[in-house]
Design an enzyme around this catalytic site. Structure first.
Site, mmCIF file in Angstrom:
data_model
loop_
_atom_site.group_PDB
_atom_site.id
_atom_site.type_symbol
_atom_site.label_atom_id
_atom_site.label_comp_id
_atom_site.label_asym_id
_atom_site.label_seq_id
_atom_site.Cartn_x
_atom_site.Cartn_y
_atom_site.Cartn_z
ATOM 1 N N GLN A 115 -11.726 52.683 -51.482
ATOM 2 C CA GLN A 115 -11.747 54.105 -51.828
ATOM 3 C C GLN A 115 -13.171 54.666 -51.712
ATOM 4 O OE1 GLN A 115 -11.426 55.921 -55.776
ATOM 5 N NE2 GLN A 115 -9.538 56.916 -55.095
ATOM 6 N N TYR A 197 -13.714 65.127 -58.546
ATOM 7 C CA TYR A 197 -14.932 64.757 -57.814
ATOM 8 C C TYR A 197 -15.167 65.749 -56.657
ATOM 9 C CZ TYR A 197 -14.613 60.816 -60.905
ATOM 10 O OH TYR A 197 -14.528 60.051 -62.042
ATOM 11 N N ARG A 349 -4.247 50.591 -65.238
ATOM 12 C CA ARG A 349 -4.901 49.838 -66.312
ATOM 13 C C ARG A 349 -4.241 48.503 -66.598
ATOM 14 N NH1 ARG A 349 -5.959 55.458 -69.566
ATOM 15 N NH2 ARG A 349 -4.190 56.107 -68.300
#
Length: 399
Positions: A115, A197, A349
């Protein structure tokens, strides 16, 4: 360190669903549809991944053959950054460790996309200043918060709306890093245009106040993201490129569902990607952050947006879709989602605390609860020490 099984979800065996059917994604033939999405771990001092820990961490999570691993978000060049402990993709020292990571994933007969991350106004202005770098966003002075504005002023590094020439430079660096990744052994790259972002800051009217061809209209706000896609596709081929989007995300003070045009904004981006696909340049996948997770720093179940759905993407985009966001705790939702045969599921997670999560999801075995306090700590605790299910049973884990 003693861990335990989570009591937050009742496991369901999903081995009888499409989740465990093979699927072609870009150039890859995946054995199943469980994906490891990007998980920032901050174990890269001076932007170099830990040679001692990172290859083993990724190998553990690639243990089920045919798994797609998307790496933690990484910076193509120093100007993309602003955290000293997240990995980079520009130096030989950085790429040497990445090479070992890719080799270990491939040794497990799994696959890896990297990524590509650009922080923009979510960076630390003082860290950027220390390295002689600008504090960039879509527009001058449109800060995320009063606190961030004070930090920027104190660091003598005010928020800077990137110029058209700087956009061109960014695009070149996306391309260079993409080539570095594939030449070093990665199977492809994911363009991070989500979670508040830099590319997301251009997409969102809350942060983009430009009056040139990169601001104002839906088409203009999408321009930077689509130019990055086009340049990286040109360099690697569309079947080695994915993109991540978070239509309802509010992290980094993005608009989320409160912006009436937000679905129109993302429908336009997705429509442009589908138009390119019909011209022979179909991306490997579109990766969506679900409205269940509007802020990745909140505990699961908090900040859920119930006023919208990502389902609109399916009526536009005819390729592969990865969906991620609090899905480990909701096997009943996953069961429904994967009825659509183009759908893959990212388990975030809980992939940290369950290196064998693919097996556990298939068989309906309980999941180990993660320790949030160790997500970003520098040691191997909470990184390399989570055992597989059989070991958990041996160690007497309880809920």
């Amino acid at each position: 360190m003693p861990y335990k099984f989570t009591d937050r979800a009742k496991p369901q065996a999903l081995g009888d669903t499409n989740l465990f059917k093979p699927i072609k994604v870009g150039k890859l033939e995946l054995a199943h549809r469980v994906v490891m999405p990007p998980l920032t771990r901050m174990r890269a001092p001076n932007n170099v991944l830990s040679k001692e820990m990172a290859p083993e961490y990724y190998a553990q999570r690639a243990q089920r053959p045919g798994t797609l691993i998307i790496t933690e978000a990484s910076f193509p060049a120093p100007q993309f950054g602003g955290y000293d402990d997240a990995p980079g993709l520009w130096s030989k020292e950085q790429l040497d460790v990445w090479k070992e990571v890719f080799q270990r994933i491939h040794k497990e007969k799994s696959f890896v996309y990297v990524q590509l991350w650009n922080l923009g106004r979510q960076a630390d202005p003082a860290t950027l200043a220390k390295h002689g770098l600008r504090y960039d966003s879509a527009s001058d002075g449109v800060y995320m918060s009063k606190e961030q504005e004070e930090n920027a002023i104190k660091a003598k590094n005010p928020q800077h709306g990137v110029t058209k020439d700087e956009i061109k430079t960014y695009i070149k660096e996306y391309v260079k890093a993409s080539k570095n990744c594939v030449e070093t052994g990665a199977d492809g790259v994911e363009i991070h245009s989500a979670n508040g972002y830099l590319l997301n800051q251009f997409l969102d009217p809350i942060s983009n106040k430009r009056t040139d061809e990169y601001g104002g209209s839906i088409e203009n706000r999408a321009r930077f993201t689509l130019e990055v896609v086009d340049a990286v596709v040109e360099a690697l081929g569309a079947d080695r490129v994915g993109i991540r989007l978070s239509p309802y995300g509010t992290f980094g003070t993005m608009s989320g569902g409160s912006e009436p045009e937000i679905v129109a904004q993302y429908a336009y981006v997705v429509g442009e990607l589908e138009r390119r696909a019909k011209e022979g340049k179909r991306l490997a996948y579109i990766h969506l952050v679900e409205p269940r997770v509007t802020d990745p720093f909140l505990t699961e179940g908090e900040g859920v947006y119930t006023g919208g759905s990502n389902d609109f993407v399916y009526s536009i985009w005819k390729g592969v879709v990865i969906r991620a966001g609090d899905l480990a705790l909701h096997p009943e939702v996953v069961r429904e989602m994967v009825e659509d045969e183009r759908t893959l599921i990212g388990y975030g997670r809980y992939f940290i605390s369950n290196p064998d999560i693919v097996d556990r999801v298939e068989k309906g075995e309980p999941l180990t609860q993660y320790d949030r306090d160790t997500f970003y700590s520098p040691s191997e605790v909470g990184y390399l020490d989570y055992p597989n299910y059989a070991e958990c049973v041996k160690e007497g884990y309880t809920q």
